[in-house]
Design a protein around this motif. Structure first.
Motif, PDB file in Angstrom:
ATOM      1  N   HIS A  18       0.804  -1.216   0.000  1.00 44.47           N
ATOM      2  CA  HIS A  18       0.000   0.000   0.000  1.00 44.47           C
ATOM      3  C   HIS A  18       0.839   1.269   0.000  1.00 44.47           C
ATOM      4  O   HIS A  18       0.387   2.312  -0.451  1.00 44.47           O
ATOM      5  CB  HIS A  18      -0.927  -0.012   1.218  1.00 44.47           C
ATOM      6  N   HIS A 186      -1.437  -4.012   4.776  1.00 47.33           N
ATOM      7  CA  HIS A 186      -2.597  -3.766   3.917  1.00 47.33           C
ATOM      8  C   HIS A 186      -3.255  -5.070   3.491  1.00 47.33           C
ATOM      9  O   HIS A 186      -4.478  -5.215   3.577  1.00 47.33           O
ATOM     10  CB  HIS A 186      -2.161  -2.961   2.692  1.00 47.33           C
ATOM     11  N   SER A 210      -6.903  -3.996   4.262  1.00 41.83           N
ATOM     12  CA  SER A 210      -7.750  -3.885   3.069  1.00 41.83           C
ATOM     13  C   SER A 210      -9.109  -4.541   3.288  1.00 41.83           C
ATOM     14  O   SER A 210     -10.085  -4.214   2.598  1.00 41.83           O
ATOM     15  CB  SER A 210      -7.055  -4.522   1.857  1.00 41.83           C
ATOM     16  N   THR A 213     -11.392  -1.856   4.345  1.00 43.23           N
ATOM     17  CA  THR A 213     -11.773  -1.079   3.160  1.00 43.23           C
ATOM     18  C   THR A 213     -12.861  -1.801   2.370  1.00 43.23           C
ATOM     19  O   THR A 213     -13.848  -1.186   1.944  1.00 43.23           O
ATOM     20  CB  THR A 213     -10.547  -0.856   2.263  1.00 43.23           C
ATOM     21  N   GLU A 224     -13.525   0.393  -3.923  1.00 44.44           N
ATOM     22  CA  GLU A 224     -12.600   0.283  -2.794  1.00 44.44           C
ATOM     23  C   GLU A 224     -11.720   1.525  -2.674  1.00 44.44           C
ATOM     24  O   GLU A 224     -11.310   1.883  -1.567  1.00 44.44           O
ATOM     25  CB  GLU A 224     -11.754  -0.988  -2.918  1.00 44.44           C
ATOM     26  N   ALA A 227     -13.839   3.840  -0.796  1.00 47.23           N
ATOM     27  CA  ALA A 227     -13.947   3.371   0.584  1.00 47.23           C
ATOM     28  C   ALA A 227     -12.670   3.657   1.372  1.00 47.23           C
ATOM     29  O   ALA A 227     -12.727   4.015   2.552  1.00 47.23           O
ATOM     30  CB  ALA A 227     -14.253   1.871   0.601  1.00 47.23           C
ATOM     31  N   GLU A 228     -11.533   3.520   0.723  1.00 51.99           N
ATOM     32  CA  GLU A 228     -10.252   3.799   1.385  1.00 51.99           C
ATOM     33  C   GLU A 228     -10.172   5.260   1.812  1.00 51.99           C
ATOM     34  O   GLU A 228      -9.699   5.580   2.912  1.00 51.99           O
ATOM     35  CB  GLU A 228      -9.096   3.455   0.446  1.00 51.99           C
ATOM     36  N   LYS A 231     -12.233   5.663   4.849  1.00 58.99           N
ATOM     37  CA  LYS A 231     -11.615   5.021   6.014  1.00 58.99           C
ATOM     38  C   LYS A 231     -10.550   5.901   6.650  1.00 58.99           C
ATOM     39  O   LYS A 231     -10.510   6.052   7.884  1.00 58.99           O
ATOM     40  CB  LYS A 231     -10.997   3.678   5.599  1.00 58.99           C
TER      41      LYS A 231
END
Length: 335
Positions: A18, A186, A210, A213, A224, A227-228, A231
């Protein structure tokens, strides 16, 4: 007059799935001086483009140091503590290949193997051995990348050992005979149990942050990447939702870690109280509280900055990013 030993710069590179973490350190007598520290998210950049990502790190160093240390992790490496009959180092060197075949899923001929004897238990006529196996093509690929940057690495190590080294050197936690170290990456996490500084249990878990996420993405019906961003923003009005995603995402990891703790305590007979956290996955909203309850141990972060001196680096940056930098710091401290 006796001349003092010349100080030198050491660079620790931690290339994850990541982000890339980079530190430059100098040791002066008994002091560790941090001169550079960076965390760069990979984003959409692939591993094939790592050279262009790492080069800016090296450009900030006035002269390329002789001491560059590279750490790797993930499915290309395996770390195990194995019990074997007591034997000599020479005998173990011959026997370790056959022992490794019982633990690794990929062909032994495609691996680079290393090992270290941790301790011996004479009454049981066994010794605990730390076994490391890494895919040869993965190591060669990383070496080529560094050589293309005119870097000949001094050390190559796995993230678990680097984290243990950082914790052993820099932690200011209350002393305990036995502790757990959980590094939530990650996509891959690692867990180690240290008894008086020795890693008597080590394992990798093919899950990480992850999963949180993904839980956010599925609950909201978004990508995603979106979503990350949610987060890491930790918006106050979304805390309850984020904590729920953390619970769903980290629950399978917590189950694996709890199983490892139960195995260790039942077989070694040494209970412990604390699990110290690292890795970006541990920064998910409510992760500390969730893991404390799920593991039945006090989960907490540890701060390496109190034992460091800073030269051109903002101490607050290190404190804020300690969970991400600990592995790289462990590499910089080697030797």
């Amino acid at each position: 007059m006796k001349k003092s030993k010349k100080s030198f710069s050491a660079v620790g590179l931690d290339i994850g799935n990541h982000s890339v973490k980079f530190v430059e350190m100098t040791r002066r007598k008994d002091k560790f001086v941090l001169k550079q520290a960076s965390v760069v998210p990979l984003g959409e950049q692939s591993a094939d483009n790592l050279t262009s990502i790492i080069k800016p790190f090296l450009d900030v160093i006035k002269a390329t140091p002789d001491h560059v240390r590279f750490v790797f992790s993930g499915s290309s490496a395996l770390v195990r503590c194995v019990a074997m009959p007591i034997m000599s180092q020479t005998e173990l060197k011959s026997a370790i290949r056959f022992e490794a075949e019982n633990h690794i899923a990929f062909p032994i001929d495609d691996c680079i193997l290393d090992f270290q004897i941790l301790n011996q238990v004479p009454d049981k006529k066994i010794m605990n051995v730390l076994l490391v196996a890494a895919k040869r093509d993965f190591i060669q690929e990383r070496l080529k990348m560094l050589i293309d940057l005119e870097i000949q690495p001094e050390f190559i190590d796995v993230d678990t050992f680097s984290l243990i080294n950082a914790f052993d050197t820099l932690n200011t936690c209350p002393p305990e005979k036995t502790v757990g170290l959980l590094n939530l990456g990650h996509r891959v996490s690692s867990f180690a149990i240290l008894q008086e500084g020795q890693p008597l249990f080590v394992r990798e878990i093919p899950m990480g942050g992850s999963a949180v996420t993904k839980a956010i993405a599925e609950a909201r019906g978004i990508t995603e990447d979106e979503a990350e961003a949610i987060k890491v923003a930790h918006q106050a009005d979304l805390l309850a939702e984020l904590k729920e995603a953390t619970h769903h995402g980290l629950e399978p990891i917590a189950d694996e870690v709890k199983s490892s703790i139960d195995y260790y305590e039942n077989n070694i007979g040494e209970a412990f109280k604390s699990v110290w956290l690292s890795g970006g996955g541990a920064l998910a909203e409510g992760a500390v509280e969730f893991l404390t309850g799920a593991l039945g141990k006090q989960a907490a972060f540890w701060d390496p900055s109190k034992k460091l001196e800073f030269e051109g680096v903002d101490p607050k940056f290190v404190q804020d990013n300690a969970a991400l930098l600990n592995v790289a710091l462990g590499m910089g401290l080697r030797g």
